[in-house]
Design a protein around this motif. Structure first.
Motif, PDB file in Angstrom:
ATOM      1  N   LEU A   5       1.000  -0.800   0.234  1.00  0.00           N
ATOM      2  CA  LEU A   5       0.307  -0.136   0.129  1.00  0.00           C
ATOM      3  C   LEU A   5       0.976   1.657   0.242  1.00  0.00           C
ATOM      4  O   LEU A   5       2.113   1.462   1.096  1.00  0.00           O
ATOM      5  CB  LEU A   5      -0.839  -0.058   1.469  1.00  0.00           C
ATOM      6  CG  LEU A   5      -1.571  -1.233   1.085  1.00  0.00           C
ATOM      7  CD1 LEU A   5      -3.015  -1.419   2.665  1.00  0.00           C
ATOM      8  CD2 LEU A   5      -3.127  -1.387   0.260  1.00  0.00           C
ATOM      9  N   TRP A   6       0.825   2.263  -0.810  1.00  0.00           N
ATOM     10  CA  TRP A   6       1.484   3.039  -0.941  1.00  0.00           C
ATOM     11  C   TRP A   6       1.222   4.416   0.333  1.00  0.00           C
ATOM     12  O   TRP A   6       2.560   4.444   0.695  1.00  0.00           O
ATOM     13  CB  TRP A   6       1.288   4.233  -2.828  1.00  0.00           C
ATOM     14  CG  TRP A   6       1.250   5.344  -2.401  1.00  0.00           C
ATOM     15  CD1 TRP A   6       1.548   6.683  -1.951  1.00  0.00           C
ATOM     16  CD2 TRP A   6       2.431   5.946  -3.852  1.00  0.00           C
ATOM     17  NE1 TRP A   6       1.702   7.252  -2.505  1.00  0.00           N
ATOM     18  CE2 TRP A   6       2.790   7.178  -3.702  1.00  0.00           C
ATOM     19  CE3 TRP A   6       3.086   4.907  -4.617  1.00  0.00           C
ATOM     20  CZ2 TRP A   6       3.343   7.400  -4.516  1.00  0.00           C
ATOM     21  CZ3 TRP A   6       4.236   5.347  -5.162  1.00  0.00           C
ATOM     22  CH2 TRP A   6       4.160   7.072  -5.728  1.00  0.00           C
ATOM     23  N   GLU A   7       0.437   4.329   0.859  1.00  0.00           N
ATOM     24  CA  GLU A   7       0.587   5.532   1.939  1.00  0.00           C
ATOM     25  C   GLU A   7       1.404   4.453   3.306  1.00  0.00           C
ATOM     26  O   GLU A   7       1.773   5.364   3.369  1.00  0.00           O
ATOM     27  CB  GLU A   7      -1.162   5.406   2.011  1.00  0.00           C
ATOM     28  CG  GLU A   7      -1.472   4.454   2.598  1.00  0.00           C
ATOM     29  CD  GLU A   7      -3.107   3.370   2.020  1.00  0.00           C
ATOM     30  OE1 GLU A   7      -2.035   3.281   0.379  1.00  0.00           O
ATOM     31  OE2 GLU A   7      -4.005   3.031   2.174  1.00  0.00           O
ATOM     32  N   SER A  12      12.095   6.673   2.231  1.00  0.00           N
ATOM     33  CA  SER A  12      13.640   5.576   1.789  1.00  0.00           C
ATOM     34  C   SER A  12      12.809   4.462   1.063  1.00  0.00           C
ATOM     35  O   SER A  12      13.428   3.468  -0.163  1.00  0.00           O
ATOM     36  CB  SER A  12      14.185   5.044   2.926  1.00  0.00           C
ATOM     37  OG  SER A  12      13.520   4.166   3.647  1.00  0.00           O
ATOM     38  N   GLU A  13      11.748   3.824   1.649  1.00  0.00           N
ATOM     39  CA  GLU A  13      11.121   2.891   1.129  1.00  0.00           C
ATOM     40  C   GLU A  13      10.724   2.715  -0.491  1.00  0.00           C
ATOM     41  O   GLU A  13      10.787   2.393  -1.169  1.00  0.00           O
ATOM     42  CB  GLU A  13      10.091   2.378   1.607  1.00  0.00           C
ATOM     43  CG  GLU A  13      10.647   2.094   2.876  1.00  0.00           C
ATOM     44  CD  GLU A  13       9.604   1.572   4.032  1.00  0.00           C
ATOM     45  OE1 GLU A  13       9.243  -0.069   4.448  1.00  0.00           O
ATOM     46  OE2 GLU A  13       8.362   2.325   4.160  1.00  0.00           O
ATOM     47  N   PHE A  14      10.668   4.224  -0.261  1.00  0.00           N
ATOM     48  CA  PHE A  14      10.202   4.767  -2.268  1.00  0.00           C
ATOM     49  C   PHE A  14      10.815   4.270  -3.467  1.00  0.00           C
ATOM     50  O   PHE A  14      10.825   4.317  -4.600  1.00  0.00           O
ATOM     51  CB  PHE A  14       9.056   6.020  -2.196  1.00  0.00           C
ATOM     52  CG  PHE A  14       8.336   6.080  -1.954  1.00  0.00           C
ATOM     53  CD1 PHE A  14       6.705   5.500  -2.841  1.00  0.00           C
ATOM     54  CD2 PHE A  14       7.301   6.266  -1.160  1.00  0.00           C
ATOM     55  CE1 PHE A  14       5.278   5.487  -1.888  1.00  0.00           C
ATOM     56  CE2 PHE A  14       6.403   6.664  -0.090  1.00  0.00           C
ATOM     57  CZ  PHE A  14       5.162   6.079  -0.930  1.00  0.00           C
ATOM     58  N   GLU A  15      11.656   4.924  -2.437  1.00  0.00           N
ATOM     59  CA  GLU A  15      13.475   4.828  -3.567  1.00  0.00           C
ATOM     60  C   GLU A  15      13.688   3.911  -4.273  1.00  0.00           C
ATOM     61  O   GLU A  15      14.357   3.037  -5.037  1.00  0.00           O
ATOM     62  CB  GLU A  15      14.887   5.229  -2.727  1.00  0.00           C
ATOM     63  CG  GLU A  15      14.447   7.185  -2.744  1.00  0.00           C
ATOM     64  CD  GLU A  15      15.408   7.835  -1.356  1.00  0.00           C
ATOM     65  OE1 GLU A  15      14.882   9.217  -1.073  1.00  0.00           O
ATOM     66  OE2 GLU A  15      15.432   7.140  -0.328  1.00  0.00           O
ATOM     67  N   GLU A  16      14.341   2.645  -3.037  1.00  0.00           N
ATOM     68  CA  GLU A  16      13.934   1.082  -2.872  1.00  0.00           C
ATOM     69  C   GLU A  16      13.051   0.868  -4.452  1.00  0.00           C
ATOM     70  O   GLU A  16      13.829   0.038  -4.609  1.00  0.00           O
ATOM     71  CB  GLU A  16      13.980   0.830  -1.933  1.00  0.00           C
ATOM     72  CG  GLU A  16      14.452  -0.964  -1.154  1.00  0.00           C
ATOM     73  CD  GLU A  16      14.638  -1.231  -0.044  1.00  0.00           C
ATOM     74  OE1 GLU A  16      14.126  -2.304   0.001  1.00  0.00           O
ATOM     75  OE2 GLU A  16      14.540  -0.260   1.093  1.00  0.00           O
ATOM     76  N   ALA A  17      11.766   0.775  -3.934  1.00  0.00           N
ATOM     77  CA  ALA A  17      10.716   0.660  -5.104  1.00  0.00           C
ATOM     78  C   ALA A  17      11.060   1.124  -6.157  1.00  0.00           C
ATOM     79  O   ALA A  17      10.736   0.173  -7.085  1.00  0.00           O
ATOM     80  CB  ALA A  17       9.623   0.680  -4.795  1.00  0.00           C
ATOM     81  N   VAL A  18      11.564   2.226  -6.087  1.00  0.00           N
ATOM     82  CA  VAL A  18      12.154   2.894  -7.941  1.00  0.00           C
ATOM     83  C   VAL A  18      13.318   1.725  -8.726  1.00  0.00           C
ATOM     84  O   VAL A  18      13.645   1.653  -9.543  1.00  0.00           O
ATOM     85  CB  VAL A  18      12.032   4.583  -7.129  1.00  0.00           C
ATOM     86  CG1 VAL A  18      13.059   4.816  -9.160  1.00  0.00           C
ATOM     87  CG2 VAL A  18      11.297   4.626  -7.454  1.00  0.00           C
ATOM     88  N   ARG A  19      14.332   1.791  -7.733  1.00  0.00           N
ATOM     89  CA  ARG A  19      15.469   0.556  -8.043  1.00  0.00           C
ATOM     90  C   ARG A  19      15.244  -0.195  -8.405  1.00  0.00           C
ATOM     91  O   ARG A  19      16.300  -1.196  -8.742  1.00  0.00           O
ATOM     92  CB  ARG A  19      16.529   1.002  -6.867  1.00  0.00           C
ATOM     93  CG  ARG A  19      17.055   2.681  -6.184  1.00  0.00           C
ATOM     94  CD  ARG A  19      18.505   2.105  -5.677  1.00  0.00           C
ATOM     95  NE  ARG A  19      17.827   1.648  -4.261  1.00  0.00           N
ATOM     96  CZ  ARG A  19      17.855   2.449  -3.441  1.00  0.00           C
ATOM     97  NH1 ARG A  19      18.076   3.832  -3.442  1.00  0.00           N
ATOM     98  NH2 ARG A  19      17.472   2.599  -1.898  1.00  0.00           N
ATOM     99  N   GLY A  20      14.149  -1.253  -7.592  1.00  0.00           N
ATOM    100  CA  GLY A  20      13.401  -2.606  -7.999  1.00  0.00           C
ATOM    101  C   GLY A  20      12.002  -2.275  -8.990  1.00  0.00           C
ATOM    102  O   GLY A  20      11.958  -3.211  -9.658  1.00  0.00           O
ATOM    103  N   ASP A  21      12.466  -0.990 -10.174  1.00  0.00           N
ATOM    104  CA  ASP A  21      11.779  -0.813 -11.105  1.00  0.00           C
ATOM    105  C   ASP A  21      10.376  -1.749 -10.740  1.00  0.00           C
ATOM    106  O   ASP A  21       9.860  -1.944 -11.205  1.00  0.00           O
ATOM    107  CB  ASP A  21      12.474  -1.873 -11.863  1.00  0.00           C
ATOM    108  CG  ASP A  21      11.068  -1.500 -13.703  1.00  0.00           C
ATOM    109  OD1 ASP A  21      10.913  -0.379 -13.202  1.00  0.00           O
ATOM    110  OD2 ASP A  21      11.448  -2.293 -14.107  1.00  0.00           O
ATOM    111  N   ALA A  22       9.487  -0.995  -9.663  1.00  0.00           N
ATOM    112  CA  ALA A  22       8.034  -1.233  -9.287  1.00  0.00           C
ATOM    113  C   ALA A  22       7.013  -0.996 -10.459  1.00  0.00           C
ATOM    114  O   ALA A  22       7.204   0.218 -11.013  1.00  0.00           O
ATOM    115  CB  ALA A  22       8.035  -0.600  -7.977  1.00  0.00           C
TER     116      ALA A  22
END
Ligand SMILES: [Zn+2]
Length: 250
Positions: A5-7, A12-22
């Motif tokens: 869930l986005w909210e 830092s977890e968003f940055e990680e998700a971007v690195r993981g090509d979410a």
């Protein structure tokens, strides 16, 4: 269980998700009358549940689900109490701006998952508008039209004959499965503004349809992530030079 869930995420977890090509799913529901027996959040609850369950089922890459867009395009339901709608241009802008913010954070794969029939043409148009006018990579589907789901729907539905209807057999089934406490079982009958026969709804049919939609979405997300999704977007068939020219015009 992993966070989808986005909210609930931190910076830092968003940055990680971007690195993981979410992949980021934007569920698009509605707030509209569904007869005397179903709640007005019916479409929202269906697309949001399918999105969350599919996101949880995938371990190979991150999938995030935004809070559902609860108001959309329902002017044709304004005759009845409980409906809230946006004007068409506003609706298009809202979805464009949400997708634009997601994209601005670095996410490169965005999926609209729609739960309301009145939104289907708009979601189809956004598949062209967002990539070509806004340079935002996004695709969009209505959950009961995901690949393989129409066949399942034809098998599951008895009186709606493969249609999702409106507060009829299938949506009543879905709500008996997803939000049974909000279904008024004394009023499972057709009234004006309902398409289909609510009395034919069962929890089991709802569960089967949710499972079919989740399985289809999981497969679609895997294909989208590994680049094998067979998308028939018009802008994809244009040669490179042509696409650049098109962008210049816009
Ligand atoms: Zn509905």
């Amino acid at each position: 269980m992993k966070k989808v869930l986005w909210e609930e995420l931190r910076r830092s977890e968003f940055e990680e998700a971007v690195r993981g090509d979410a992949i980021v799913i934007i569920p698009v529901g509605s707030m509209e009358q569904h007869g005397n027996h179903l709640p007005v959040n019916t479409d929202t609850s269906c697309c949001f549940t399918v999105a969350v369950r599919a996101a949880q089922a995938i371990d190979e890459f991150p999938v995030l689900v935004l809070p559902p867009v609860w108001v959309s395009y329902s002017p044709h339901h304004m005759t009845y109490p409980g409906t809230i709608t946006l004007k068409f241009q506003t609706f298009v802008e809202v979805l464009t701006q949400i997708a634009s913010c997601v994209h601005a954070q670095g996410f490169k794969k965005i999926v609209f998952l729609n739960g309301h029939g009145g939104n289907t043409p708009t979601i189809a148009a956004l598949r062209v508008k967002l990539p070509s006018e806004d340079n935002i990579p996004a695709i969009g589907y209505t959950y009961w039209e995901l690949p393989s789901v129409p066949e399942q729907l034809r098998k599951i539905s008895q009186s709606d004959k493969g249609s999702i209807g409106h507060a009829g057999e299938m949506e009543t089934s879905l709500q008996l499965y997803l939000q049974p406490a909000l279904v008024d079982k004394r009023k499972l009958k057709w009234v004006p503004g309902v398409l289909g026969d609510p009395s034919k709804g069962t929890r089991d049919k709802g569960e089967r349809l949710v499972n079919a939609a989740v399985d289809a979405l999981v497969e679609l997300l895997r294909g989208y992530h590994d680049g094998t999704l067979d998308e028939d977007l018009p802008w994809r068939i244009l040669p490179h030079g042509r696409k650049a020219l098109h962008k210049k015009i816009l």
